[in-house]
Write a protein that holds these residues in place. Structure first.
Motif, mmCIF file in Angstrom:
data_model
loop_
_atom_site.group_PDB
_atom_site.id
_atom_site.type_symbol
_atom_site.label_atom_id
_atom_site.label_comp_id
_atom_site.label_asym_id
_atom_site.label_seq_id
_atom_site.Cartn_x
_atom_site.Cartn_y
_atom_site.Cartn_z
ATOM 1 N N GLN A 134 10.018 65.825 67.439
ATOM 2 C CA GLN A 134 9.711 66.057 66.030
ATOM 3 C C GLN A 134 10.969 66.173 65.175
ATOM 4 O O GLN A 134 10.980 65.773 64.013
ATOM 5 N N HIS A 178 3.713 63.280 57.708
ATOM 6 C CA HIS A 178 2.617 63.678 58.597
ATOM 7 C C HIS A 178 3.048 63.669 60.062
ATOM 8 O O HIS A 178 2.690 64.565 60.830
ATOM 9 N N ASP A 181 5.180 66.632 61.289
ATOM 10 C CA ASP A 181 4.421 67.890 61.333
ATOM 11 C C ASP A 181 3.186 67.777 62.218
ATOM 12 O O ASP A 181 2.299 68.633 62.162
ATOM 13 N N GLU A 182 3.121 66.709 63.018
ATOM 14 C CA GLU A 182 2.001 66.475 63.936
ATOM 15 C C GLU A 182 0.649 66.492 63.223
ATOM 16 O O GLU A 182 -0.330 67.044 63.730
ATOM 17 N N MET A 184 -0.357 67.953 60.437
ATOM 18 C CA MET A 184 -0.807 69.235 59.908
ATOM 19 C C MET A 184 -1.635 69.077 58.629
ATOM 20 O O MET A 184 -2.567 69.852 58.369
ATOM 21 N N HIS A 185 -1.315 68.058 57.829
ATOM 22 C CA HIS A 185 -1.970 67.909 56.532
ATOM 23 C C HIS A 185 -3.001 66.779 56.503
ATOM 24 O O HIS A 185 -3.458 66.388 55.430
ATOM 25 N N TYR A 229 -9.093 68.443 66.328
ATOM 26 C CA TYR A 229 -7.875 68.561 67.132
ATOM 27 C C TYR A 229 -7.510 67.221 67.761
ATOM 28 O O TYR A 229 -6.377 66.731 67.620
ATOM 29 N N THR A 232 -6.777 64.416 65.099
ATOM 30 C CA THR A 232 -5.462 64.520 64.458
ATOM 31 C C THR A 232 -4.390 63.876 65.320
ATOM 32 O O THR A 232 -3.514 63.157 64.817
#
Length: 256
Positions: A134, A178, A181-182, A184-185, A229, A232
């Motif tokens: 990351q 995105h 941040d894996e 997240m949004h 989960y 995403t």
């Protein structure tokens, strides 16, 4: 393939710089020649706008009147008194002026706006841990922000900051936001609309099955991991693939 065509220097508005040449009659021939050579060698050796304008007044006529060498070695000399030659001299002067004053404005803008972004990138490279993928994406994200800022004020940008490949850099920045941040949004609605038919080359069969069989997210239960989960994670992989495709097919156009 890269963009092999010359870039249009739309940031240079030569029409603003077609005013008369500076008076250099007070300079001797030796001083004129020394000034011309010094400016040709390195523009930044000229100490002021006034000295630069004197250099232009010496350089532009000499540059045009030297003529052009044809393929057979013949030197084609222009008529120094013709209207066309005078227009060529003014065009040469306007180009040099527009480049000089653009760079002067750019240096002032860079110090105030670009340098803080570069410093932030350097801090990230210096301080980010080395053990997680990351952080690499985080560096790429900040590097592209620097490039986006640079190109918007570069020689190839118009007065609105457009430079021809905005959409690709902007898309990569959005994707990296995105990815790093894996996801997240990433919203639930985006995951629900996700096309899963083209994921076979970037995720395992098990990951896809987990997503398809996972229970939907419910407001009043704590089932985890749920479809959001797994979805995403798949969505981020799709973003990574698009990011690398843009880099593979479009990034070689990103130059000034």
């Amino acid at each position: 393939m890269g963009d092999l065509q010359p870039k249009a220097l739309v940031g240079l508005n030569k029409s603003n710089y077609d005013y008369p040449l500076a008076d250099v009659s007070h300079l001797s021939d030796e001083e004129k020649n020394a000034l011309r050579i010094r400016g040709i060698r390195a523009r930044n050796e000229l100490n002021s706008d006034e000295e630069f304008e004197q250099w232009v007044a010496v350089f532009a006529p000499r540059n045009v009147l030297e003529g052009a060498i044809l393929t057979d070695g013949t030197v084609l000399k222009p008529d120094p008194d013709s209207e066309e030659t005078q227009e060529d001299i003014m065009s040469c002067a306007a180009y040099e002026r527009s480049l000089w004053y653009h760079r002067k404005r750019f240096r002032a803008w860079k110090e105030k706006h670009l340098q803080p972004l570069v410093d932030d990138l350097a801090d990230e490279a210096r301080n980010a841990p080395q053990y997680d993928w990351q952080y690499l994406y985080g560096l790429e994200y900040k590097k592209l922000i620097c490039m986006r800022a640079y190109f918007s004020h570069s020689l190839i940008a118009d007065e609105d900051g457009n430079y021809g490949f905005n959409r690709w850099i902007d898309t990569c920045i959005s994707l990296l936001k995105h990815i790093k941040d894996e996801g997240m949004h990433i919203s639930e609605a985006q995951i629900e609309k996700m096309n899963v038919r083209n994921l076979g080359d970037i995720v395992t069969h098990g990951e896809l099955v987990n997503f398809l069989q996972a229970p939907a997210k419910q407001e009043d239960d704590d089932i985890y991991p749920d479809k959001i989960y797994y979805g995403t994670r798949l969505y981020v992989r799709k973003m990574e693939r698009l990011y690398y495709r843009i880099r593979l097919y479009k990034m070689r156009e990103w130059w000034e």
